[in-house]
Design an enzyme around this catalytic site. Structure first.
Site, PDB file in Angstrom:
ATOM      1  N   ARG A  66      34.550  48.786  35.735  1.00  0.00           N
ATOM      2  CA  ARG A  66      35.162  47.861  36.688  1.00  0.00           C
ATOM      3  C   ARG A  66      36.582  48.293  37.066  1.00  0.00           C
ATOM      4  O   ARG A  66      37.013  48.117  38.205  1.00  0.00           O
ATOM      5  CB  ARG A  66      35.184  46.457  36.073  1.00  0.00           C
ATOM      6  N   HIS A  70      38.128  48.587  40.833  1.00  0.00           N
ATOM      7  CA  HIS A  70      39.346  47.880  41.269  1.00  0.00           C
ATOM      8  C   HIS A  70      40.443  48.855  41.684  1.00  0.00           C
ATOM      9  O   HIS A  70      41.244  48.554  42.568  1.00  0.00           O
ATOM     10  CB  HIS A  70      39.843  46.952  40.158  1.00  0.00           C
ATOM     11  N   ASN A  98      42.686  40.650  38.649  1.00  0.00           N
ATOM     12  CA  ASN A  98      42.907  41.625  37.587  1.00  0.00           C
ATOM     13  C   ASN A  98      43.204  40.981  36.256  1.00  0.00           C
ATOM     14  O   ASN A  98      43.392  41.673  35.265  1.00  0.00           O
ATOM     15  CB  ASN A  98      44.096  42.527  37.946  1.00  0.00           C
ATOM     16  N   HIS A 196      26.750  45.331  37.768  1.00  0.00           N
ATOM     17  CA  HIS A 196      26.703  44.065  37.030  1.00  0.00           C
ATOM     18  C   HIS A 196      25.521  43.999  36.061  1.00  0.00           C
ATOM     19  O   HIS A 196      25.249  42.952  35.493  1.00  0.00           O
ATOM     20  CB  HIS A 196      26.676  42.886  38.009  1.00  0.00           C
TER      21      HIS A 196
HETATM   22  C1  HEM Z   1      30.204  43.489  45.335  1.00  0.00           C
HETATM   23  C2  HEM Z   1      31.313  42.853  45.088  1.00  0.00           C
HETATM   24  C3  HEM Z   1      31.740  42.505  43.684  1.00  0.00           C
HETATM   25  C4  HEM Z   1      32.159  41.290  43.255  1.00  0.00           C
HETATM   26  C5  HEM Z   1      32.310  40.038  44.109  1.00  0.00           C
HETATM   27  C6  HEM Z   1      32.431  41.396  41.850  1.00  0.00           C
HETATM   28  C7  HEM Z   1      32.907  40.371  41.058  1.00  0.00           C
HETATM   29  C8  HEM Z   1      33.041  40.419  39.692  1.00  0.00           C
HETATM   30  C9  HEM Z   1      33.491  39.330  38.862  1.00  0.00           C
HETATM   31  C10 HEM Z   1      33.961  37.968  39.370  1.00  0.00           C
HETATM   32  C11 HEM Z   1      33.421  39.739  37.574  1.00  0.00           C
HETATM   33  C12 HEM Z   1      33.728  38.907  36.337  1.00  0.00           C
HETATM   34  C13 HEM Z   1      35.190  38.880  35.995  1.00  0.00           C
HETATM   35  C14 HEM Z   1      35.451  37.914  34.872  1.00  0.00           C
HETATM   36  O1  HEM Z   1      35.309  36.710  35.106  1.00  0.00           O
HETATM   37  O2  HEM Z   1      35.769  38.346  33.757  1.00  0.00           O
HETATM   38  C15 HEM Z   1      32.922  41.077  37.589  1.00  0.00           C
HETATM   39  C16 HEM Z   1      32.701  41.830  36.462  1.00  0.00           C
HETATM   40  C17 HEM Z   1      32.278  43.128  36.499  1.00  0.00           C
HETATM   41  N1  HEM Z   1      32.103  43.906  37.615  1.00  0.00           N
HETATM   42 FE1  HEM Z   1      32.083  43.270  39.510  1.00  0.00          FE
HETATM   43  N2  HEM Z   1      32.168  42.666  41.446  1.00  0.00           N
HETATM   44  C18 HEM Z   1      31.757  43.389  42.534  1.00  0.00           C
HETATM   45  C19 HEM Z   1      31.435  44.727  42.555  1.00  0.00           C
HETATM   46  C20 HEM Z   1      31.449  45.540  41.456  1.00  0.00           C
HETATM   47  C21 HEM Z   1      31.285  46.976  41.495  1.00  0.00           C
HETATM   48  C22 HEM Z   1      31.156  47.805  42.758  1.00  0.00           C
HETATM   49  C23 HEM Z   1      31.305  47.395  40.217  1.00  0.00           C
HETATM   50  C24 HEM Z   1      31.165  48.799  39.687  1.00  0.00           C
HETATM   51  C25 HEM Z   1      30.386  49.698  40.211  1.00  0.00           C
HETATM   52  C26 HEM Z   1      31.466  46.232  39.374  1.00  0.00           C
HETATM   53  C27 HEM Z   1      31.466  46.240  38.003  1.00  0.00           C
HETATM   54  C28 HEM Z   1      31.710  45.141  37.212  1.00  0.00           C
HETATM   55  C29 HEM Z   1      31.584  45.169  35.769  1.00  0.00           C
HETATM   56  C30 HEM Z   1      31.097  46.339  34.941  1.00  0.00           C
HETATM   57  C31 HEM Z   1      31.969  43.907  35.312  1.00  0.00           C
HETATM   58  C32 HEM Z   1      32.042  43.437  33.853  1.00  0.00           C
HETATM   59  C33 HEM Z   1      33.438  43.647  33.332  1.00  0.00           C
HETATM   60  C34 HEM Z   1      33.610  43.348  31.856  1.00  0.00           C
HETATM   61  O3  HEM Z   1      32.622  43.211  31.116  1.00  0.00           O
HETATM   62  O4  HEM Z   1      34.776  43.262  31.434  1.00  0.00           O
HETATM   63  N3  HEM Z   1      31.576  45.128  40.166  1.00  0.00           N
HETATM   64  N4  HEM Z   1      32.710  41.487  38.892  1.00  0.00           N
HETATM   65  C1  LIG Z   2      45.593  42.946  32.197  1.00  0.00           C
HETATM   66  C2  LIG Z   2      46.709  42.281  32.884  1.00  0.00           C
HETATM   67  O1  LIG Z   2      47.690  42.890  33.200  1.00  0.00           O
HETATM   68  N1  LIG Z   2      46.541  40.998  33.157  1.00  0.00           N
HETATM   69  C3  LIG Z   2      47.523  40.222  33.857  1.00  0.00           C
HETATM   70  C4  LIG Z   2      46.923  39.663  35.110  1.00  0.00           C
HETATM   71  O2  LIG Z   2      47.802  38.796  35.763  1.00  0.00           O
HETATM   72  C5  LIG Z   2      48.278  37.701  34.979  1.00  0.00           C
HETATM   73  C6  LIG Z   2      49.187  36.885  35.850  1.00  0.00           C
HETATM   74  O3  LIG Z   2      48.550  36.526  37.023  1.00  0.00           O
HETATM   75  C7  LIG Z   2      48.991  38.222  33.729  1.00  0.00           C
HETATM   76  O4  LIG Z   2      49.413  37.139  32.938  1.00  0.00           O
HETATM   77  C8  LIG Z   2      48.053  39.117  32.958  1.00  0.00           C
HETATM   78  O5  LIG Z   2      48.728  39.676  31.856  1.00  0.00           O
END
Ligand code: HEM
Ligand SMILES: CC(=O)N[C@H]1CO[C@H](CO)[C@@H](O)[C@@H]1O
Ligand SMILES: *[C@@H]1O[C@H](CO)[C@@H](O)[C@H](O)[C@H]1NC(C)=O
Ligand SMILES: *[C@@H]1O[C@H](CO)[C@@H](O)[C@H](O)[C@H]1NC(C)=O
Ligand SMILES: *[C@@H]1O[C@H](CO)[C@@H](O)[C@H](O)[C@H]1NC(C)=O
Ligand SMILES: *[C@@H]1O[C@H](CO)[C@@H](O)[C@H](O)[C@H]1NC(C)=O
Ligand SMILES: *[C@@H]1O[C@H](CO)[C@@H](O)[C@H](O)[C@H]1NC(C)=O
Length: 328
Positions: A66, A70, A98, A196
């Protein structure tokens, strides 16, 4: 009137020539094995370091994938996601999307190991791209050659993260537009959403779908009602911090099961469910949801290489950062 006009034409030409020359110097393409002669151990150091972190904490693998996404969607893949805020600048890291990015310690560990062997030669942006690849490969995903030669940017602005990263509530029209604005097509959207298949989400990213979808205490009709019952048990109203697996049961393994889940109307975000609202993306979901899928690994590798080229700095642009969390 004539003289200023002539002058301005001349000036314009000067600017154009200058731009062309600049572009010429910077238009180098990324290439595989970019560091082969300069820093032959680079790719091995990345693999080694990434593997040692992920064997301790497998949940870092999705976080590192991810991070690359980003990075690339905000100012191109230039390592801007790694920059710390300063007293005068709120960086991407501190933008709302982030808040949940993890794994910076892996990038820092790779960077310091690489600096010991090859001082100031390898960019943080390339480290992020390679670490993301190795992270996916280490949890049973595909491998691919990563074209290298990115340089690090010197700018990281919180508001740009908010403006460029698609939020979880985007509909299919908005998602396609977001990806197209980065040079990625509808197939890339369907393929990269497959990221995902690993990792977790915080309840706050989707709880509107469970409790107050349109502001009338309702649920999202595009989400399987039985699944809503299960999710409510994990995310009580107002709970922002609990986490759930996006691909329950297989969230630590890179596979095609994300697509089966989306097809069953159990995609966690509106942006996952939205893939069913377009002919091209829906056809892709259906194709991969068939047992075993079809070429997903190859597609994912291809789309990752494409994503990894978004807005890169090469040649003399940018810099090679000494520390990934600060510009030189
Ligand atoms: C299509 C649009 C996308 C949206 C709207 C989106 C949105 C999100 C959101 C909201 C999360 C959860 C964050 C949280 O609450 O902790 C997430 C997690 C994640 N996203 Fe996406 N994402 C998108 C595309 C992608 C792409 C292109 C990739 C990589 C190729 C990706 C890889 C991941 C991964 C691996 C996680 C899990 C992160 C973790 O376990 O810490 N996403 N995404
Ligand atoms: C990983 C990281 O830097 N997280 C930051 C994201 O932004 C918030 C404020 O909006 C910080 O408190 C976190 O440390
Ligand atoms: C990888 O790690 C092993 C064991 O920790 C070490 O012996 C080896 O030298 C490392 N290789 C590189 C290229 O860093
Ligand atoms: C997507 O959202 C935009 C902005 O809210 C809206 O204008 C558009 O009608 C929506 N499209 C679909 C297909 O829902
Ligand atoms: C649901 O949303 C509406 C409109 O935003 C708000 O007025 C109401 O308080 C919310 N209800 C709950 C239970 O959060
Ligand atoms: C999508 O498919 C439907 C049914 O097959 C068709 O009617 C529609 O025109 C298609 N839409 C687009 C944009 O191709
Ligand atoms: C950036 O922030 C992290 C976490 O707060 C910290 O460990 C690191 O030392 C900081 N980097 C710099 C260059 O200050």
């Amino acid at each position: 009137m004539i003289i200023p006009k002539l002058f301005s034409v001349f000036f314009l030409q000067l600017v154009c020539v200058h731009l062309l020359v600049l572009n010429g110097a910077n238009a180098q393409a990324l290439k595989e094995g970019f560091y082969k002669s300069k820093c032959p151990s680079f790719e091995a150091i990345v693999k080694n370091t990434t593997a040692s972190f992920i064997s301790q904490a497998p949940s870092l693998a999705p976080a590192l994938l991810r991070m690359h996404f980003h990075d690339c969607f905000v100012r191109g893949c230039d390592g801007s996601v790694l920059i710390n805020s300063t007293s005068s600048n709120q960086a991407e890291k501190d933008a709302i999307p982030n808040q949940t990015i993890r794994g910076f310690q892996v990038i820092d560990a790779v960077k310091s190991a690489v600096e010991k062997k090859c001082r100031s030669l390898v960019s943080c942006a390339d480290i992020v791209a390679l670490v993301a690849r190795d992270a996916v490969t280490l949890i049973n995903g595909p491998s691919w050659s990563v074209p290298l030669g990115r340089r690090d940017g010197r700018v990281s602005i919180s508001s740009e993260a908010l403006a460029n990263l698609p939020p979880p509530f985007f509909n299919i029209t908005q998602l396609k537009a977001s990806f197209r604005s980065k040079g990625l097509n509808d197939k890339d959207l369907a393929v990269l959403s497959g990221g995902h298949t690993i990792g977790i989400s915080h309840c706050s990213s989707f709880s509107n779908r469970l409790y107050n979808f349109t502001g009338r205490g309702d649920t999202d009709p595009s989400l399987d009602p039985n699944y809503i019952v299960q999710l409510k048990k994990k995310c009580s109203p107002g709970d922002a911090n609990s986490i759930v697996e996006m691909d329950p049961g297989s969230a630590k393994i890179f596979d095609t099961s994300y697509y089966s889940i989306v097809k069953k109307r159990r995609g966690l975000f509106e942006a996952d469910a939205a893939l069913l609202n377009d002919n091209v993306t829906r056809a892709y979901v259906q194709l991969q949801a068939n047992s075993g899928g079809s070429n997903f690994f190859k597609d994912f590798a291809d789309s990752m290489v494409k994503m990894g080229k978004i807005g890169v700095l090469t040649g003399n642009s940018g810099e090679i950062r000494k520390i990934c969390s600060a510009i030189n």
